[in-house]
Design an enzyme around this catalytic site. Structure first.
Site, PDB file in Angstrom:
ATOM      1  N   GLU A 174       0.865  -1.185   0.000  1.00  5.61           N
ATOM      2  CA  GLU A 174       0.000   0.000   0.000  1.00  5.61           C
ATOM      3  C   GLU A 174       0.895   1.227   0.000  1.00  5.61           C
ATOM      4  OE1 GLU A 174      -3.283  -0.199   2.741  1.00  5.61           O
ATOM      5  OE2 GLU A 174      -3.386   1.982   2.882  1.00  5.61           O
TER       6      GLU A 174
ATOM      7  N   ASN B 232      -3.121  -1.842   7.835  1.00  2.00           N
ATOM      8  CA  ASN B 232      -4.398  -2.430   7.420  1.00  2.00           C
ATOM      9  C   ASN B 232      -4.148  -3.929   7.311  1.00  2.00           C
ATOM     10  OD1 ASN B 232      -5.834   0.070   7.163  1.00  2.00           O
ATOM     11  ND2 ASN B 232      -4.787   0.427   5.225  1.00  2.00           N
TER      12      ASN B 232
ATOM     13  N   LYS C 120      -3.716  -0.381  14.145  1.00  2.00           N
ATOM     14  CA  LYS C 120      -4.599   0.647  13.581  1.00  2.00           C
ATOM     15  C   LYS C 120      -6.013   0.190  13.893  1.00  2.00           C
ATOM     16  CE  LYS C 120      -6.029   2.780   9.189  1.00  2.00           C
ATOM     17  NZ  LYS C 120      -5.654   3.008   7.768  1.00  2.00           N
TER      18      LYS C 120
ATOM     19  N   GLU D 101     -10.702   4.455   9.352  1.00  2.71           N
ATOM     20  CA  GLU D 101     -10.842   4.091   7.942  1.00  2.71           C
ATOM     21  C   GLU D 101     -11.378   2.674   7.771  1.00  2.71           C
ATOM     22  OE1 GLU D 101      -7.584   6.845   5.718  1.00  2.71           O
ATOM     23  OE2 GLU D 101      -6.814   4.976   6.502  1.00  2.71           O
TER      24      GLU D 101
ATOM     25  N   ARG E  59      -1.915   3.431  17.091  1.00  3.61           N
ATOM     26  CA  ARG E  59      -1.908   4.599  16.197  1.00  3.61           C
ATOM     27  C   ARG E  59      -3.018   5.583  16.537  1.00  3.61           C
ATOM     28  NH1 ARG E  59      -2.594   3.969  10.708  1.00  3.61           N
ATOM     29  NH2 ARG E  59      -0.835   5.144   9.891  1.00  3.61           N
TER      30      ARG E  59
ATOM     31  N   ARG F 240     -12.003  16.831  10.075  1.00  9.86           N
ATOM     32  CA  ARG F 240     -11.146  15.643  10.183  1.00  9.86           C
ATOM     33  C   ARG F 240      -9.866  15.940  10.950  1.00  9.86           C
ATOM     34  NH1 ARG F 240      -8.523  12.311   5.033  1.00  9.86           N
ATOM     35  NH2 ARG F 240      -6.763  11.472   6.210  1.00  9.86           N
TER      36      ARG F 240
ATOM     37  N   LYS G 171       0.876  10.675  13.599  1.00 11.53           N
ATOM     38  CA  LYS G 171       1.423  11.203  12.346  1.00 11.53           C
ATOM     39  C   LYS G 171       1.902  12.635  12.550  1.00 11.53           C
ATOM     40  CE  LYS G 171      -1.109   8.399   8.989  1.00 11.53           C
ATOM     41  NZ  LYS G 171      -1.922   8.361   7.747  1.00 11.53           N
TER      42      LYS G 171
ATOM     43  N   ASP H 165      -2.887  14.076   6.777  1.00 13.43           N
ATOM     44  CA  ASP H 165      -2.298  12.829   6.286  1.00 13.43           C
ATOM     45  C   ASP H 165      -1.103  13.045   5.372  1.00 13.43           C
ATOM     46  OD1 ASP H 165      -1.905  10.164   5.858  1.00 13.43           O
ATOM     47  OD2 ASP H 165      -3.538   9.914   4.433  1.00 13.43           O
TER      48      ASP H 165
ATOM     49  N   GLU I  33       5.138   9.429  13.736  1.00 13.91           N
ATOM     50  CA  GLU I  33       5.030   8.635  12.509  1.00 13.91           C
ATOM     51  C   GLU I  33       5.230   9.545  11.314  1.00 13.91           C
ATOM     52  OE1 GLU I  33       1.767   5.741  12.091  1.00 13.91           O
ATOM     53  OE2 GLU I  33       1.513   6.385  10.004  1.00 13.91           O
TER      54      GLU I  33
ATOM     55  N   GLU J  68       3.586   9.129  -0.868  1.00 11.04           N
ATOM     56  CA  GLU J  68       2.196   8.956  -1.304  1.00 11.04           C
ATOM     57  C   GLU J  68       1.621  10.203  -1.956  1.00 11.04           C
ATOM     58  OE1 GLU J  68      -0.381   7.806   1.896  1.00 11.04           O
ATOM     59  OE2 GLU J  68      -2.216   8.139   0.741  1.00 11.04           O
TER      60      GLU J  68
ATOM     61  N   TRP K 173     -13.491  12.888   1.618  1.00  9.13           N
ATOM     62  CA  TRP K 173     -12.799  12.282   0.479  1.00  9.13           C
ATOM     63  C   TRP K 173     -12.560  13.298  -0.646  1.00  9.13           C
ATOM     64  CZ3 TRP K 173     -16.040   7.111  -0.200  1.00  9.13           C
ATOM     65  CH2 TRP K 173     -15.758   6.257   0.884  1.00  9.13           C
TER      66      TRP K 173
END
Lengths: 719, 719
Positions: free
Chosen positions: B186, B229, B306, B310, B343, B355, B379, B384, B406, B412, B562
């Protein structure tokens, strides 16, 4: 001192291979492994390799590639760099040249019958000086000859008194990559696709060049870049540009690029409402698409098509036949000299007929209807790349239609990356099978060579086992399958055993302590896998979908031919698929002499027995044993053969570098465990179906049948 | 002669890099590139590297690994092999030892405060002979010191007058692999996962050892093997055996193995009906599972989780909070010395709150409730891994709960493999940000170092950018991000620029013509990507799902967060997310002084302006320009910066080997084209939303907005 040695051993065991060796022998070099020759050979060969001489006015990229390769090889093997170029002949020089050059013409070499790709290597005299000449009618012939010369040196045979002439017997010698645009590889067990589409065309990975070198070194002259289960996207402008970048890399190595074409592309990316081959708009779309491709790739080879098979679209969706579909595409590429390879691997889920019969049923009636730039590509057997299948009945049955062979190099049904199975004997068995198409001696090899039926096109395709794994093919011995495919595409009469020996020398060095043992392992390996997976003509007993491990008991999948029970039809009375008159009568697709032989249980070769016949468990085999005893014995034999392969390999430890030794050794451990698993699971199942105890002397399976049935393999590669 | 040169050039262009170089400089060696030093440096250093001396009675695998590495390095750099081992001190020897050894103790080195992982390197005298000592309190400290010594040599600094002492400031220095069991990764842009689960545990790829060497060389001491995940399968017996095989390879390099644990594993593989952390059966299942793992991997590190984020399951599914979940797992691993990394990256699609606020809202109330072997992994920013985010408000706000950082090493949101972006400045900016948690000077670095709040556990995790690509990270410069992560995990106060310089020397050699130019490129690159993607505090404007390229216009996805329009909120009047009191009031999650600063548009740093404020297009910036002018200018600046990076790289051609030069050059071409695309697409969109013409002097986008909106990227990597 003993203590120091113990510490050394500890260090060694803890940290693995020593750095230099680890880096050097990771398998990346394949059989192009230009390691220093023994000192005496170096001294001898240096006198015969004082310079590489070629006509510098040529600018032929293939001759330049040959020069580069010889330089690289001499540099590695003789530890001394020859001058890169030179026009003037000198004693001990290697002279490369084409028949158009006066000094080559003056030698009167027998180049005439060798065509555009053949070559001559000869120790001779030029301008009064001893030289080795590599001559051909074209640059690519010079390149092939140069690789042959290099391999001669690699095998320690020197350059004295050479007089070699060779030309390929088939025109198309192609790899088929079942590589998807997202870099997954269908049935690929060596990592992702080597085509990094995302970074093409900007970035041309140096690996592409090494791919081309490896292929050219065994005479492969074309590659189909994308999966036969194709996406239309590969025909869009961005992907054409990416394919063109690869074609640019491959051109100096005589390798043409081909693409798999999705039949329904005119709808999916062309905005049309139909893909009917007789619709003028459809034909015009393909013609324009071909023009667009040839503008970017002037030497583009053509299209490979899987149509109306396993859910793929095709001309039958519009009530047109395969010939009508192929011929429409053929017209699109004809102005550019392109060809269409149309696959005969067709079967329909809706068709209740024996799956083994469907390709013949579809194609035989079309013989003579295909355009002359179409060749029909036929898998070696009528089912699907099993450890053993009788040859495909279409061979010998299509005198007016060129047929090319499709072999699978990747081991979909033969243990994927980790089982050691050399496919040379499988290829040889098929190629040497007699079709009786033109009477006795009409072997499959002769059929595809085209002389029997005067085919205008000839060829052989191999479904590649190549990925980004450092060793390219997922294991060292899998490299041999790529190698032998190339050799047999060049010469379908080649001997599997001879090729194994050459591969061993190129891969592990020409040590006489190594070659015979490696060849023994290789030549045993194919029988072994047949024995522990599908002996006596059994087929397609692998687990669902990924085809790894036994799935003999599977019977509940939606379509009959998805289930192993469809293929073995075992019950309390017997086992096997009746393909005689009393059954599907598939035997009738063979020449009459063979139809009779295969139609009679007594004359059918026992290795194909259960392919053609449903036979009682107590049927008496030639050995005098019952079928049940013989069958059980075959499984156990397969397990023993793998054990023997493993100990033979272990004995080679002193002669093989640590990394390659350890990897093959680990894989043989896996194979040994899994051969036992195949045997145990199979015997447990047959025993339960037949209601019979194991024959006397056979060890019982390690676990109850239910345990084998419960095994699952998540996250398996190759899907 | 001119003609011969032309042929050479043709050969070169046709065939690409010369063989030797291609093989040698494919990036596999990373910064452990032990190439021969210049002759004068070799002569000088040889006198200081006459032998590697260590206490052979130790049998410490980490000291043995250090010996092996120094051997390898000297062999490569000095072209002469030192004796592998020797107990006796000799002049010019390199002496490795731990504080327990009498001859090390006798040196009275300041090892006391250096803990188990620190080291001292000192030029000194032993038995009357000049030596270089690498000393530590444990074997892994010796290993770290040995790598430091090697890097000193690599950088051409010699071994004269050394007196170095170093110890890591964080206990946990971990890579997080988002690697799936099917070898997809991922957000991975460097090929498949390097973990070949299918062939483990039988086959231990030599690459695993090189992975461990690379990590140890920069002080990384743990690795989470599988994706957060997670699949429950990774906790089944076969996968534990596979993880154990990796742990065996990593142990000599001081690297512990950790696993991501799927919360619902007790249901999925344990046969339970619930995963409620307060259910005794659930706790017992985890305890038994931990026992099983520790039996196979005695030094197993612990679990990363995690949960309730999500779509992942978690304790909130049972109305339990994160602390209750974490503590149950903590109890399972506590008897074995294991830890839980929990996390804080949580947000719920069902939660209408900003968010950016949700992690703080969830975790702040739990401060002090976590068991002492739990650390919360946060994080760097509240959304993100954007090109730029203000630091996460949890840092400084959890005095009773150890927090670890993190970072994302894989890019990404920053152009994946092909955009050159050095992340050192991003990490440094976050680490040097002042939380004001304990008054001025309470930087994030100090928070995670744990001194401010007396954390018992400290750490930093980096989401790895490692795959099977030959260069490990998808590009040469991406290797620098792995490197700088290691350096900053060792010392969060490290300078991004200094680290860039060291990396350049280790990677391209210590040529003074190279380092400053490479450092310039690297230090420019992060600003450049912010400018051409998301300037002035904008964030999360990337295309849907794969996050490659601009998607500013996307607004129709099911969940509000999103959609890029959720983050930029641009309309005819202005642009930006109001996180002040008049908006989501996220600013209140920061310390009061910062809440005031960020709450006022005038005192908010302009680089974060649109993160905290919705601002009118005509708002006057400090430069005197309007926001619209400034914004447009930033995009254009970003494009120019990439062009400058590209020309700076081009000028380095004479100093960089051909393969690595060409690859980076190709990637910079891609980046230049795509920076322009980002700029053009963004300006076209802002222009359409704001109803404004482009500011004077700004070139119009190459295409209409609709064309940018129509771009799609099929088959993108990393999903």
């Amino acid at each position: 001192m003993g203590r120091l040695i113990a510490w050394c051993a500890a260090l060694f065991l803890t940290l693995g291979a020593l750095p230099g060796i680890a880096q050097a022998e990771d398998g990346y070099d394949l059989w192009l492994r230009y390691r220093p020759l023994p000192a005496d050979a170096q001294a001898r060969d240096r006198a015969r390799a004082t310079a590489v001489i070629f006509d510098a006015d040529q600018h032929d990229v293939q001759v330049l590639a040959a020069v580069d390769e010889i330089e690289r090889a001499l540099d590695g093997m003789l530890g001394a760099k020859a001058p890169t170029y030179g026009q003037a002949v000198q004693a001990g020089g290697i002279v490369l040249g084409t028949s158009g050059e006066p000094r080559i013409k003056a030698l009167n070499l027998p180049l005439g019958p060798l065509g555009t790709e053949g070559y001559v290597i000869r120790s001779t005299v030029m301008d009064g000086k001893p030289v080795t000449v590599v001559a051909a009618n074209s640059g690519v012939g010079v390149l092939y000859g140069s690789f042959a010369l290099i391999q001669h040196l690699q095998r320690g045979l020197g350059l004295e008194g050479l007089d070699i002439a060779s030309a390929p017997k088939l025109k198309l010698r192609l790899l088929n990559h079942w590589d998807n645009l997202d870099r997954t590889v269908e049935r690929g067990y060596a990592g992702q696709s080597i085509w990094d589409w995302w970074k093409l065309p900007d970035f041309k990975d140096p690996r592409y060049t090494d791919y081309a070198r490896a292929n050219a070194s065994i005479g492969i002259n074309g590659t189909v870049l994308n999966n036969v289960n194709a996406k239309a996207d590969s025909l869009t402008a961005p992907y054409i540009a990416k394919a063109a970048a690869l074609a640019d890399v491959f051109r100096p190595y005589g390798i043409k690029v081909y693409l798999s074409a999705r039949w329904s592309s005119p709808i999916e990316i062309g905005g049309l409402k139909t893909a009917d081959p007789l619709d003028p708009q459809v034909a015009a779309w393909w013609k324009a698409k071909a023009d667009e491709i040839y503008k970017a790739i002037p030497d583009f080879g053509g299209f490979l098509v899987k149509a109306n098979s396993e859910g793929q679209p095709g001309p039958q969706d519009y009530k047109r036949n395969h010939a009508e579909g192929a011929n429409m595409l053929a017209a699109a590429v004809r102005p550019h000299g392109g060809i269409i390879m149309w696959r005969a691997f067709v079967y329909q889920h809706e068709n209740p007929e024996d799956r083994a019969k469907q390709a013949y049923d579809d194609f035989k009636p079309l013989d003579g209807q295909f355009a002359d730039n179409v060749i029909v590509q036929v898998k070696n057997g009528a089912i699907d790349f099993q450890p053993r299948e009788p040859f495909h009945p279409l061979f010998g049955a299509m005198p007016k239609t060129p047929l090319m062979m499709e072999f699978q190099i990747t081991k979909e049904y033969l243990g994927m990356a980790t089982h050691l199975v050399y496919l040379g004997p499988l290829y040889e068995e098929v190629l040497q099978a007699d079709t009786f198409g033109h009477g006795k001696g009409s072997t499959v090899a002769k059929v595809i060579e085209g002389d029997l039926d005067k085919y205008k096109l000839t060829g052989m395709a191999g479904v590649a086992n190549i990925g980004v794994d450092r060793d390219w093919s997922g294991s060292t011995f899998n490299q041999a399958n790529w190698f032998v495919f190339g050799r047999m595409a060049w010469d379908p009469q080649a001997s599997a055993k001879q090729v194994a020996g050459e591969w061993s020398e190129l891969t592990f060095g020409p040590n006489p302590a190594v070659r015979p043992k490696v060849v023994d392992i290789m030549m045993t390996s194919r029988d072994a896998v047949v024995n522990y997976m599908t002996p006596l003509g059994l087929a397609h007993l692998m687990a669902t979908s990924h085809h790894y491990g036994p799935g003999l008991w599977v019977k509940d999948l939606a379509r009959p031919e998805w289930n192993p029970v469809y293929y073995h039809k075992a019950d309390a009375t017997g086992i096997g698929y009746d393909r005689t008159k009393t059954g599907s009568n598939a035997v009738a697709q063979y020449a009459p002499m063979l139809a009779r032989q295969f139609g009679d249980v007594k004359t059918t070769p026992e290795q194909d027995l259960l392919w053609f016949h449903h036979v009682g468990w107590d049927y008496r085999m030639k050995s005098g044993k019952t079928l049940w005893e013989e069958l059980a014995g075959k499984y156990s034999l397969g397990v023993r053969e793998v054990a023997d392969m493993h100990s033979a390999w272990s004995a080679l430890a002193p002669y093989i570098d640590q990394d390659r030794f350890a990897k093959t050794n680990a894989f043989l451990s896996i194979q040994q465990r899994e051969a036992q698993w195949w045997r145990d699971a199979s015997l447990a199942y047959w025993s339960s179906v037949s209601g019979r105890q194991l024959p006397a002397g056979e060890a019982p399976p390690a676990k109850p049948l239910a345990d084998y049935e419960a095994v699952s393999w998540p996250y398996e590669p190759g899907r």
